[in-house]
Scaffold this motif. Structure first.
Motif, PDB file in Angstrom:
ATOM      1  N   ASP A  65       0.810  -1.224   0.147  1.00  0.00           N
ATOM      2  CA  ASP A  65       0.275   0.062   0.007  1.00  0.00           C
ATOM      3  C   ASP A  65       1.131   1.117  -0.061  1.00  0.00           C
ATOM      4  OD1 ASP A  65      -2.862  -1.079   0.270  1.00  0.00           O
ATOM      5  OD2 ASP A  65      -2.010  -2.035   2.076  1.00  0.00           O
ATOM      6  N   VAL A  67       1.458   3.822   1.834  1.00  0.00           N
ATOM      7  CA  VAL A  67       1.298   4.539   3.032  1.00  0.00           C
ATOM      8  C   VAL A  67       2.894   4.399   3.683  1.00  0.00           C
ATOM      9  CG1 VAL A  67      -0.970   4.048   3.628  1.00  0.00           C
ATOM     10  CG2 VAL A  67       0.385   2.511   4.121  1.00  0.00           C
ATOM     11  N   PHE A  72      -2.170   3.792   9.979  1.00  0.00           N
ATOM     12  CA  PHE A  72      -2.896   3.428   8.481  1.00  0.00           C
ATOM     13  C   PHE A  72      -3.199   1.585   8.798  1.00  0.00           C
ATOM     14  CE2 PHE A  72       0.191   6.527   7.461  1.00  0.00           C
ATOM     15  CZ  PHE A  72      -0.573   7.484   6.805  1.00  0.00           C
ATOM     16  N   LYS A  75      -3.000  -1.725   6.515  1.00  0.00           N
ATOM     17  CA  LYS A  75      -2.236  -1.449   5.317  1.00  0.00           C
ATOM     18  C   LYS A  75      -0.916  -2.036   5.313  1.00  0.00           C
ATOM     19  CE  LYS A  75      -5.254   1.411   3.652  1.00  0.00           C
ATOM     20  NZ  LYS A  75      -6.060   1.019   2.423  1.00  0.00           N
TER      21      LYS A  75
END
Ligand code: G3P
Length: 224
Positions: A65, A67, A72, A75
């Motif tokens: 992902d 991020v 988060f 993720k």
């Protein structure tokens, strides 16, 4: 230099994940690889730590992902993968499509962190769209052939050539996948200009995964 590449996608197949992960990876030991084909296992995030611990193959994630480390939930940050020494990931696999915006964000972070990406595409158009982002690999897989008996190299040779052409300007290596089963399929992919193959059921569902992987490596090296 620039070795040919085979990526084995373990998917979430029962035979290759969870309780069976270590046995499966163990069964693939003992490949003779004189021409140094690059062999990578694409592993579920659930199994990455175990795969790193119990296999000497290169391990990539099946997904990632865009991020950073932080708040988060759920993720998979690239930094987190790098911390466990996983240096690359499939992106946008046909069974886990994420859209161009997310792909672009992932590419931005990957480039900064020197993380390798394999952007999976379903068409020539998508290959053209993503090659300029310069992933390490573009993997062309027609969805209707995935998991089937007919190899992409038999069903779509001219599209493979076109994808190779589309990627050559950006210096992106092309992998092909879907229905790849044996040495002939692997051999054909190199003849068509691809850099290697992405394969799942042809290894995972084989009654002799080691023999099947050996066949793929043989097919690739025969055409070198
Ligand atoms: O990522 C590789 C995969 O989608 C191809 O699947 O089973 O046709 O080799 P398979």
């Amino acid at each position: 230099g620039n070795p040919h590449t085979v990526i084995v996608n373990l998917k979430n197949y029962k035979e290759s994940t969870g309780q069976n992960l270590i046995g499966f990876l163990g069964s693939l030991k003992g490949i003779e690889n004189e021409k140094n084909v690059r062999i990578i296992m694409a592993v579920s995030p659930l199994d990455l730590v175990n795969a790193k611990k119990y296999s000497s193959y290169e391990i990539f994630s099946q997904t990632v992902d865009p991020v950073p480390k932080g708040a988060f939930t759920g993720k998979i940050p690239i930094e987190g993968l790098l911390e466990i020494d996983v240096k690359g990931s499939l992106v946008n696999h046909s069974e886990n499509r994420i859209g161009s915006e997310k792909i672009e964000s992932i590419m931005g972070i990957s480039k900064k962190l020197n993380f390798e990406t394999v952007i999976c595409v379903e068409s020539l158009e998508e290959a053209r769209r993503y090659a300029p982002m310069k992933p390490e690999f573009i993997a062309y897989e027609p969805p209707e052939l995935i998991g089937g008996e007919v190899s992409v190299t038999t069903a779509a040779p001219s599209i493979i050539r076109d994808v190779v052409d589309a990627c050559s300007g950006s210096d992106v290596k092309v992998l092909v996948g879907a229905g790849v089963k044996n040495a002939d399929d692997a051999n054909k992919s190199i003849e068509l200009g691809a850099h290697g193959v992405l394969i799942a059921s042809g290894i995972v569902k084989s009654h002799d995964p080691l023999k099947s992987l050996k066949g793929i490596i043989q097919g690739i090296t025969d055409s070198c």
